[in-house]
Write a protein that holds these residues in place. Structure first.
Motif, PDB file in Angstrom:
ATOM      1  N   UNK A  86       0.846  -1.193   0.000  1.00 29.18           N
ATOM      2  CA  UNK A  86       0.000   0.000   0.000  1.00 29.18           C
ATOM      3  C   UNK A  86       0.881   1.244   0.000  1.00 29.18           C
ATOM      4  N   UNK A  87       0.631   2.138  -0.976  1.00 28.53           N
ATOM      5  CA  UNK A  87       1.409   3.367  -1.104  1.00 28.53           C
ATOM      6  C   UNK A  87       0.517   4.570  -0.812  1.00 28.53           C
ATOM      7  N   UNK A  88       1.014   5.446   0.056  1.00 31.63           N
ATOM      8  CA  UNK A  88       0.310   6.669   0.418  1.00 31.63           C
ATOM      9  C   UNK A  88       0.962   7.825  -0.355  1.00 31.63           C
ATOM     10  N   UNK A  89       0.178   8.464  -1.203  1.00 33.27           N
ATOM     11  CA  UNK A  89       0.726   9.438  -2.141  1.00 33.27           C
ATOM     12  C   UNK A  89       0.863  10.822  -1.524  1.00 33.27           C
ATOM     13  N   UNK A  90       1.810  11.580  -2.067  1.00 35.90           N
ATOM     14  CA  UNK A  90       2.064  12.933  -1.595  1.00 35.90           C
ATOM     15  C   UNK A  90       0.951  13.873  -2.101  1.00 35.90           C
ATOM     16  N   UNK A  91       0.409  14.661  -1.215  1.00 34.27           N
ATOM     17  CA  UNK A  91      -0.659  15.585  -1.578  1.00 34.27           C
ATOM     18  C   UNK A  91      -0.077  16.942  -1.985  1.00 34.27           C
ATOM     19  N   UNK A  92      -0.822  17.657  -2.821  1.00 36.17           N
ATOM     20  CA  UNK A  92      -0.423  18.999  -3.212  1.00 36.17           C
ATOM     21  C   UNK A  92       0.575  19.062  -4.349  1.00 36.17           C
ATOM     22  N   UNK A  93       0.913  17.910  -4.948  1.00 31.85           N
ATOM     23  CA  UNK A  93       1.863  17.883  -6.066  1.00 31.85           C
ATOM     24  C   UNK A  93       1.117  18.167  -7.363  1.00 31.85           C
ATOM     25  N   UNK A  94       1.726  18.961  -8.231  1.00 31.88           N
ATOM     26  CA  UNK A  94       1.112  19.257  -9.524  1.00 31.88           C
ATOM     27  C   UNK A  94       2.068  18.920 -10.664  1.00 31.88           C
ATOM     28  N   UNK A  95       1.483  18.486 -11.770  1.00 30.09           N
ATOM     29  CA  UNK A  95       2.267  18.303 -12.989  1.00 30.09           C
ATOM     30  C   UNK A  95       2.625  19.679 -13.543  1.00 30.09           C
ATOM     31  N   UNK A  96       3.539  19.703 -14.485  1.00 25.62           N
ATOM     32  CA  UNK A  96       4.022  20.986 -15.019  1.00 25.62           C
ATOM     33  C   UNK A  96       2.911  21.831 -15.622  1.00 25.62           C
ATOM     34  N   UNK A  97       1.848  21.186 -16.144  1.00 29.64           N
ATOM     35  CA  UNK A  97       0.751  21.958 -16.739  1.00 29.64           C
ATOM     36  C   UNK A  97      -0.295  22.375 -15.716  1.00 29.64           C
ATOM     37  N   UNK A  98      -0.066  22.038 -14.447  1.00 29.03           N
ATOM     38  CA  UNK A  98      -0.992  22.435 -13.388  1.00 29.03           C
ATOM     39  C   UNK A  98      -1.956  21.352 -12.952  1.00 29.03           C
ATOM     40  N   UNK A  99      -2.033  20.232 -13.672  1.00 26.97           N
ATOM     41  CA  UNK A  99      -2.918  19.146 -13.262  1.00 26.97           C
ATOM     42  C   UNK A  99      -2.466  18.567 -11.925  1.00 26.97           C
ATOM     43  N   UNK A 100      -3.398  18.262 -11.010  1.00 25.59           N
ATOM     44  CA  UNK A 100      -3.019  17.670  -9.728  1.00 25.59           C
ATOM     45  C   UNK A 100      -2.612  16.206  -9.890  1.00 25.59           C
ATOM     46  N   UNK A 101      -1.639  15.782  -9.111  1.00 26.07           N
ATOM     47  CA  UNK A 101      -1.193  14.389  -9.089  1.00 26.07           C
ATOM     48  C   UNK A 101      -2.067  13.607  -8.115  1.00 26.07           C
ATOM     49  N   UNK A 102      -2.676  12.491  -8.610  1.00 25.07           N
ATOM     50  CA  UNK A 102      -3.549  11.672  -7.776  1.00 25.07           C
ATOM     51  C   UNK A 102      -3.322  10.190  -8.073  1.00 25.07           C
ATOM     52  N   UNK A 103      -4.085   9.365  -7.378  1.00 26.81           N
ATOM     53  CA  UNK A 103      -3.996   7.920  -7.551  1.00 26.81           C
ATOM     54  C   UNK A 103      -4.353   7.500  -8.976  1.00 26.81           C
ATOM     55  N   UNK A 104      -5.212   8.260  -9.640  1.00 21.71           N
ATOM     56  CA  UNK A 104      -5.584   7.918 -11.016  1.00 21.71           C
ATOM     57  C   UNK A 104      -4.357   7.899 -11.932  1.00 21.71           C
ATOM     58  N   UNK A 105      -3.411   8.785 -11.673  1.00 21.62           N
ATOM     59  CA  UNK A 105      -2.202   8.846 -12.487  1.00 21.62           C
ATOM     60  C   UNK A 105      -1.308   7.624 -12.239  1.00 21.62           C
ATOM     61  N   UNK A 106      -1.289   7.144 -11.006  1.00 23.08           N
ATOM     62  CA  UNK A 106      -0.488   5.964 -10.681  1.00 23.08           C
ATOM     63  C   UNK A 106      -1.074   4.728 -11.347  1.00 23.08           C
ATOM     64  N   UNK A 107      -2.385   4.563 -11.242  1.00 23.18           N
ATOM     65  CA  UNK A 107      -3.036   3.402 -11.866  1.00 23.18           C
ATOM     66  C   UNK A 107      -2.847   3.450 -13.381  1.00 23.18           C
ATOM     67  N   UNK A 108      -3.026   4.631 -13.975  1.00 24.46           N
ATOM     68  CA  UNK A 108      -2.825   4.790 -15.417  1.00 24.46           C
ATOM     69  C   UNK A 108      -1.392   4.445 -15.811  1.00 24.46           C
ATOM     70  N   UNK A 109      -0.430   4.959 -15.058  1.00 24.55           N
ATOM     71  CA  UNK A 109       0.980   4.719 -15.373  1.00 24.55           C
ATOM     72  C   UNK A 109       1.347   3.254 -15.211  1.00 24.55           C
ATOM     73  N   UNK A 110       0.718   2.584 -14.249  1.00 25.68           N
ATOM     74  CA  UNK A 110       0.980   1.154 -14.045  1.00 25.68           C
ATOM     75  C   UNK A 110       0.492   0.329 -15.230  1.00 25.68           C
ATOM     76  N   UNK A 111      -0.630   0.730 -15.801  1.00 29.55           N
ATOM     77  CA  UNK A 111      -1.136   0.018 -16.979  1.00 29.55           C
ATOM     78  C   UNK A 111      -0.313   0.378 -18.216  1.00 29.55           C
ATOM     79  N   UNK A 112       0.039   1.644 -18.344  1.00 24.57           N
ATOM     80  CA  UNK A 112       0.781   2.098 -19.530  1.00 24.57           C
ATOM     81  C   UNK A 112       2.172   1.484 -19.596  1.00 24.57           C
ATOM     82  N   UNK A 113       2.844   1.380 -18.449  1.00 25.31           N
ATOM     83  CA  UNK A 113       4.207   0.858 -18.461  1.00 25.31           C
ATOM     84  C   UNK A 113       4.243  -0.629 -18.797  1.00 25.31           C
ATOM     85  N   UNK A 114       3.097  -1.307 -18.656  1.00 21.51           N
ATOM     86  CA  UNK A 114       3.027  -2.735 -18.998  1.00 21.51           C
ATOM     87  C   UNK A 114       2.349  -2.979 -20.342  1.00 21.51           C
ATOM     88  N   UNK A 115       1.978  -1.911 -21.028  1.00 16.68           N
ATOM     89  CA  UNK A 115       1.254  -2.041 -22.292  1.00 16.68           C
ATOM     90  C   UNK A 115       2.201  -2.351 -23.453  1.00 16.68           C
TER      91      UNK A 115
END
Length: 531
Positions: A86-115
């Motif tokens: 279980x990973x607890x993510x850092x809050x308040x982090x933003x991508x360079x374009x201003x989008x907030x970093x959330x768990x959705x990005x981790x799940x997406x990246x986990x699928x993309x890196x195995x695609x």
């Protein structure tokens, strides 16, 4: 700041760490022999690429200046049960374009890196389930225990799901892609630098991220990376002050740079193993005059090639002492029992005898694929191999080319189009399991990521079985014995031909003030850029 996010680590992350002291803002101009092929962080599993992209992207974890795992985009983690992390993510982090970093990005990246198309599918087990618990909590559910699950996540960079979807970049860009994708030409990470511009083969400009979640440790106003393939031009640019840092310094120019009034060479051992591999899977080699069969399927032929290669001669004549001949596919610093393995001396006469016994008394012809801008003296090493094999009657057609074309041909996305090749490998986990699984493991299961970077197709199920036990064994003594057994099988099978661990040679302007520190694995440098 992690090792792979710091400045000079832009060429070899496991060797150098740099922090720029707060002073007047500076531009740092850096040149490498190779290009940054793609900004898509899943295109190429290569240390130099990871290090460049580590300025813009970040992982859930990072490596500190002693290469220990520390929190990054994940603040903390635990294993409530052996098969669930279980990973607890850092809050308040933003991508360079201003989008907030959330768990959705981790799940997406986990699928993309195995695609399909990714060159990093081994970052996460293919059968692992990645589950969003809430916006800032993610579970990784495994089918079997994996105590080193996150050990190479400092180079599994998290991408912005929303940005990727909006820019038709859901799928990773294959290394063999003939046309660039949006993600290969643009970046949107959470890291300390924003990629302001990227001209492949020309220049890449990094600017500080003013909204980075951490306090910067540098005084840079920009990093300007320029690929300079010509060794002479690269050295001239350093000595003239046109650039501040180059990598590598050609071995023959080390004394010249060190004796100059305005630059110096930093030398140190590297954990990367340089080796040769042979196609052992096809019934007929793609590039050979032998038709209807594959000479490399005969262990006597593989042993003959091994005996023909004189690694001591390569060390003295080609590397000029800047290499450590190796009996294993891993650096001795990363395996406690490496001292139990010794490499026999070259034996051309014995090699000829083995070829004759295998039915090739007059040798045969084969092509050797080799990069010419990736490793220290890679093309000269391959030229030396050509000469050594000629002594036993094997005629080698050397195809040395820039790494962009080389990797596009020989990696999975290119269809492993090689019969005989030179490659370098640094285990991302700093552990033998990575080598045994990713490079040596059988690639015969299309549903598995095992053998993703096994260019030769070599396969030994006994080694695979030991590799699976190694992953789950927590007792260090027992684990080392399992690793030793796997290497002993590989050794007797002559599945690969390890050559050496190369040394690194950086050229650095004396305007960059340096303090050097060494430990048993790496050299770390701290720098302050002066006016």
């Amino acid at each position: 700041m992690s090792v792979r996010q710091t400045l000079l680590a832009a060429a070899t992350a496991s060797i150098l760490a740099v922090a720029m002291a707060p002073a007047s803002a500076q531009s740092l101009r850096y040149a490498n022999q190779g290009d940054l092929k793609s900004l898509d962080p899943y295109t190429l599993n290569e240390t130099t690429t990871h290090a460049h992209l580590g300025h813009a992207y970040e992982g859930l974890i990072a490596r500190d200046k002693d290469l220990k795992i520390v929190p990054a985009l994940a603040e903390s983690w635990e294993t409530p049960e052996p098969t669930r992390w279980r990973f607890h993510l850092r809050k308040g982090v933003k991508f360079h374009n201003g989008d907030p970093f959330t768990a959705d990005d981790v799940v997406f990246s986990a699928e993309r890196v195995r695609a399909k198309g990714s060159n990093l599918p081994t970052r996460i087990p293919s059968d692992a389930k990645v589950v969003k618990v809430d916006d800032y909590t993610v579970d990784f559910i495994l089918t079997s225990p994996n105590p080193i699950l996150h050990s190479q996540w400092d180079t599994w960079y998290i991408m912005d799901k929303k940005w990727a979807e909006a820019n038709n970049s859901i799928a990773p860009t294959p290394v063999a892609a003939t046309s660039p994708s949006f993600a290969s030409l643009n970046a949107n990470g959470t890291g300390p630098f924003i990629i302001e511009s990227h001209q492949p083969g020309v220049k890449t400009v990094f600017k500080p991220n003013p909204n980075w979640w951490r306090e910067p440790e540098h005084n840079l106003k920009e990093i300007v990376f320029t690929p300079i393939g010509s060794a002479a031009t690269r050295v001239a640019a350093l000595l003239s002050g046109e650039v501040d840092v180059i990598e590598p310094v050609p071995i023959q120019d080390i004394t010249r740079v060190d004796s100059s009034p305005n630059a110096q060479v930093l030398k140190g051992p590297e954990l990367r193993t340089i080796f040769l591999g042979m196609d052992t899977v096809r019934d007929e080699l793609l590039y050979s005059n032998i038709k209807g069969k594959n000479p490399f399927k005969d262990v006597r032929v593989r042993q003959a090639f091994y005996k023909a290669i004189d690694v001591e001669l390569i060390k003295t004549r080609v590397m000029r002492g800047l290499s450590t001949p190796s009996a294993l596919m891993i650096a001795p610093q990363l395996f406690a029992l490496s001292k139990d393995f010794t490499r026999p001396k070259a034996d051309p006469d014995g090699a000829k005898k083995l070829l004759a016994e295998a039915g090739y008394p007059d040798g045969f012809e084969v092509s050797l694929d080799c990069p010419n801008d990736r490793y220290i003296n890679d093309a000269p090493i391959c030229q030396a191999v050509v000469s050594m094999l000629a002594r036993i009657g094997v005629k080698v057609d050397l195809l040395a080319q820039p790494k962009a074309q080389y990797f596009a041909k020989v990696l999975k996305a290119g269809g492993y189009q090689t019969s005989f090749f030179l490659l370098g490998w640094t285990p991302g986990t700093l552990d033998s399991h990575n080598v045994l699984y990713d490079v040596i493991g059988c690639r015969d299961d299309p549903k598995s990521s095992r053998g993703e970077n096994n260019l030769s197709g070599y396969c030994n199920k006994e080694i695979d079985a030991l590799t699976d036990k190694i992953l789950q064994e927590a007792d260090t003594t027992k684990r080392d014995q399992l690793i030793k057994s796997a290497y002993q099988i590989l050794d007797k099978d002559f599945g690969y031909i390890p050559l050496h661990q190369q040394a690194l040679a950086w050229g650095v302007s004396k305007k960059v003030k340096l303090t050097q520190r060494a430990d048993n694995q790496v050299l770390l440098y701290w720098a302050t850029k002066q006016d």
